[in-house]
Design a protein around this motif. Structure first.
Motif, PDB file in Angstrom:
ATOM      1  N   ILE A  10       0.844  -1.206   0.000  1.00 15.82           N
ATOM      2  CA  ILE A  10       0.000   0.000   0.000  1.00 15.82           C
ATOM      3  C   ILE A  10       0.879   1.257   0.000  1.00 15.82           C
ATOM      4  N   GLU A  21      -7.328   1.255  -7.326  1.00 19.47           N
ATOM      5  CA  GLU A  21      -6.931   1.911  -6.069  1.00 19.47           C
ATOM      6  C   GLU A  21      -7.808   3.129  -5.839  1.00 19.47           C
ATOM      7  N   ASP A  22      -8.203   3.320  -4.598  1.00 21.72           N
ATOM      8  CA  ASP A  22      -8.792   4.609  -4.204  1.00 21.72           C
ATOM      9  C   ASP A  22      -8.265   4.945  -2.814  1.00 21.72           C
ATOM     10  N   ASP A  23      -8.890   5.882  -2.141  1.00 24.55           N
ATOM     11  CA  ASP A  23      -8.322   6.324  -0.862  1.00 24.55           C
ATOM     12  C   ASP A  23      -8.478   5.289   0.254  1.00 24.55           C
ATOM     13  N   LYS A  24      -9.353   4.292   0.066  1.00 23.42           N
ATOM     14  CA  LYS A  24      -9.606   3.331   1.152  1.00 23.42           C
ATOM     15  C   LYS A  24      -9.088   1.923   0.907  1.00 23.42           C
ATOM     16  N   LYS A  44      -6.867  -0.227   3.105  1.00 21.07           N
ATOM     17  CA  LYS A  44      -5.635   0.490   3.454  1.00 21.07           C
ATOM     18  C   LYS A  44      -5.421   0.583   4.957  1.00 21.07           C
ATOM     19  N   THR A  45      -6.476   0.397   5.724  1.00 24.26           N
ATOM     20  CA  THR A  45      -6.357   0.368   7.185  1.00 24.26           C
ATOM     21  C   THR A  45      -5.894  -1.022   7.618  1.00 24.26           C
ATOM     22  N   THR A  60     -15.288   0.130   6.704  1.00 21.90           N
ATOM     23  CA  THR A  60     -14.245  -0.162   5.715  1.00 21.90           C
ATOM     24  C   THR A  60     -14.596  -1.418   4.924  1.00 21.90           C
ATOM     25  N   TYR A  63     -17.452  -0.854   2.587  1.00 19.69           N
ATOM     26  CA  TYR A  63     -16.960  -0.128   1.414  1.00 19.69           C
ATOM     27  C   TYR A  63     -16.247  -1.079   0.445  1.00 19.69           C
ATOM     28  N   THR A  67     -17.392  -1.682  -3.356  1.00 18.30           N
ATOM     29  CA  THR A  67     -16.460  -1.417  -4.458  1.00 18.30           C
ATOM     30  C   THR A  67     -16.327  -2.652  -5.350  1.00 18.30           C
TER      31      THR A  67
END
Ligand code: AMP
Ligand code: ZN
Length: 111
Positions: A10, A21-24, A44-45, A60, A63, A67
């Motif tokens: 990441i 890829e996105d922000d999460k 990503k967390t 998360t 989401y 996605t």
């Protein structure tokens, strides 16, 4: 998280075949595919297990699933696919950063 291979991917410290890829989250091709198409959806967390679930982590994961529902056709999974999340020793989890396997591109055997 130190020494976590997926956190390093990441962060761009280890190369990967990234397909989304996105922000999460990121979606990458699995390095040892177990089906014709084998992707990993990686939040990503950093967290390892469902037992760590709180409202943020649940958001998360929600989401991630939303996605996947939006991009599965772009990944060539329009004819169906299998979703797997391995947990712990008996589940065969080798990377302790929760991730969602997406397998498809062919008719998969039963288990
Ligand atoms: P699991 O066994 O459920 O923890 O899944 C970990 C997955 O990560 C396995 O299918 C591995 O093949 C895959 N994997 C390990 N390292 C990498 C990497 N550098 N790039 C892509 N996939 C990887
Ligand atoms: Zn991690």
């Amino acid at each position: 998280m130190e020494n976590c291979i997926f956190c390093k991917i990441i962060a761009g410290q280890i190369p990967s075949a990234k397909v989304y890829e996105d922000d999460k989250l990121i979606v990458i091709k699995d390095i040892e595919p177990k089906a014709k198409l084998h992707y990993l959806c990686i939040p990503k967390t950093h967290f390892a297990y469902f037992t760590e679930m709180d409202d943020d982590k649940a958001e998360t994961l929600k989401y991630c699933f939303q996605t996947i529902a939006n991009i599965y056709k772009d990944l060539g999974l329009e004819d169906g696919y299998r979703v797997i999340i391995n947990q712990g020793e008996n589940g065969g989890q080798t990377v302790k950063h929760l991730h969602i396997h997406l397998l498809g591109g062919e008719v998969l055997g039963g288990f």
